[in-house]
Structure formats: structure tokens, C-alpha cells
Write a protein that holds these residues in place. Structure first.
Motif, short mmCIF file in Angstrom:
data_model
loop_
_atom_site.label_atom_id
_atom_site.label_comp_id
_atom_site.label_asym_id
_atom_site.label_seq_id
_atom_site.Cartn_x
_atom_site.Cartn_y
_atom_site.Cartn_z
N GLY A 1 -16.99 -4.56 -8.68
CA GLY A 1 -15.60 -4.73 -9.12
C GLY A 1 -14.61 -4.45 -8.01
N THR A 2 -13.52 -5.17 -8.03
CA THR A 2 -12.45 -4.97 -7.07
C THR A 2 -11.12 -4.98 -7.82
N GLN A 3 -10.28 -4.02 -7.49
CA GLN A 3 -9.01 -3.87 -8.21
C GLN A 3 -7.98 -4.87 -7.70
N VAL A 4 -7.33 -5.53 -8.63
CA VAL A 4 -6.17 -6.38 -8.33
C VAL A 4 -4.99 -5.82 -9.10
N THR A 5 -3.94 -5.49 -8.37
CA THR A 5 -2.74 -4.95 -8.98
C THR A 5 -1.55 -5.83 -8.63
N VAL A 6 -0.86 -6.29 -9.66
CA VAL A 6 0.32 -7.12 -9.46
C VAL A 6 1.51 -6.35 -10.01
N SER A 7 2.43 -6.02 -9.12
CA SER A 7 3.60 -5.24 -9.54
C SER A 7 4.77 -5.57 -8.63
N PRO A 8 6.02 -5.44 -9.17
CA PRO A 8 7.21 -5.74 -8.36
C PRO A 8 7.33 -4.77 -7.18
N GLY B 1 -6.59 -6.10 -4.06
CA GLY B 1 -5.46 -5.37 -3.50
C GLY B 1 -4.22 -5.53 -4.33
N ARG B 2 -3.09 -5.39 -3.68
CA ARG B 2 -1.81 -5.48 -4.37
C ARG B 2 -1.06 -6.74 -3.99
N ALA B 3 -0.30 -7.23 -4.95
CA ALA B 3 0.55 -8.38 -4.70
C ALA B 3 1.76 -8.28 -5.62
N GLN B 4 2.81 -8.95 -5.23
CA GLN B 4 4.00 -9.01 -6.07
C GLN B 4 3.87 -10.19 -7.03
N PRO B 5 4.58 -10.14 -8.14
CA PRO B 5 4.57 -11.31 -9.04
C PRO B 5 4.97 -12.57 -8.28
N GLY B 6 4.22 -13.62 -8.52
CA GLY B 6 4.44 -14.86 -7.81
C GLY B 6 3.65 -14.98 -6.53
N GLU C 1 0.40 -9.34 -15.71
CA GLU C 1 -0.74 -9.27 -16.64
C GLU C 1 -2.06 -9.69 -16.01
N ASP C 2 -2.06 -10.12 -14.77
CA ASP C 2 -3.31 -10.38 -14.06
C ASP C 2 -3.91 -9.10 -13.48
N THR C 3 -3.17 -8.01 -13.57
CA THR C 3 -3.68 -6.74 -13.08
C THR C 3 -4.95 -6.36 -13.84
N ALA C 4 -6.02 -6.09 -13.10
CA ALA C 4 -7.31 -5.79 -13.71
C ALA C 4 -8.32 -5.49 -12.61
N VAL C 5 -9.48 -5.03 -13.02
CA VAL C 5 -10.62 -4.97 -12.11
C VAL C 5 -11.36 -6.30 -12.27
N TYR C 6 -11.58 -6.96 -11.15
CA TYR C 6 -12.24 -8.26 -11.15
C TYR C 6 -13.69 -8.08 -10.70
#
Length: 116
Positions: A109-116, A10-15, A88-93
Motif C-alpha cells: 500500500g502507498t498513501q495518496v493524500t489530496v488536500s488544499p 504522496g501529496r497533491a493539491q486538488p486538481g 475524496e481520492d485520499t486513500a491508501v492505494y
């Protein structure tokens, strides 16, 4: 044949933090290594973390100290706790399993998106 089912992307913010989970199923599972890889567009799939049945772990330098792999051999599951996420951890895991017969299997695969 081994089936790997991933969840938790899923999505997460930096940190921030996310936890990925993978469950293996199939007949006569004899799993040796389980772990996680990731891939970004145009790049090769890269190791994130793996763990042997005996408990030995290996984490990529880029995630060491932030990500932690854990495994439940009885349940044939593997988790990836991801803390202090970076853009930079954004990727398909991808979940990965290697049987004791040296057959390799991948999850979808599962999408991980890290964005502000």
C-alpha cells in the motif's frame, strides 16, 4: 510467490496529478489481472482500476475519465495515472495481481493524500 512493490504515492493539491507504479517479481510469473484498489479508514477496499493481460480495462465510475491504468506485460509493471485529483481520492492505494492460477497478491500500500 509474487511480490508487488509500489511507488509514487504522496501529496497533491486538488486538481493535481500523481502517478503510481507497481512492479511484480517472483518465479515463473503468470499474471492475469493487475490493477489498483484503494481503502480509507473504516471502509472496505474498493476497486480503482484493473487491466487484463489482453489489455481489457475496467475503471471505477468514481475515477473514470480522470485516472488511467496502463500495463507493461513484458516488464510485469502497472501504472495508474491520476489526474484531476479530488480530496475524496485520499486513500491508501494497493497494487493487486491475480495469477493465471487464480492466486491473488497485494502490495503493501502507498498513501495518496489530496488536500488544499
Amino acid at each position: 510467490q509474487v511480490q508487488l512493490e509500489e511507488s509514487g504515492g504522496g501529496r497533491a493539491q486538488p486538481g493535481g496529478s500523481l502517478t503510481l507504479s507497481c512492479a511484480a517479481s517472483g518465479n515463473n510469473l503468470r499474471l492475469g489481472v493487475m490493477g489498483w484498489y484503494r481503502q480509507t479508514p473504516g471502509n472496505q477496499r474498493e476497486l480503482v482500476a484493473i487491466q487484463t493481460t489482453e489489455g481489457t480495462t475496467n475503471h471505477a465510475d468514481s475515477v473514470r475519465g480522470r485516472f488511467t491504468i496502463s500495463r507493461d506485460n513484458a516488464k510485469n509493471t502497472v501504472l495508474l495515472q491520476m489526474n484531476s485529483l479530488k480530496v475524496e481520492d485520499t486513500a491508501v492505494y494497493y497494487c493487486y495481481a491475480l495469477t493465471r492460477g487464480w492466486d491473488a497478491y497485494w502490495g503493501q500500500g502507498t498513501q495518496v493524500t489530496v488536500s488544499p
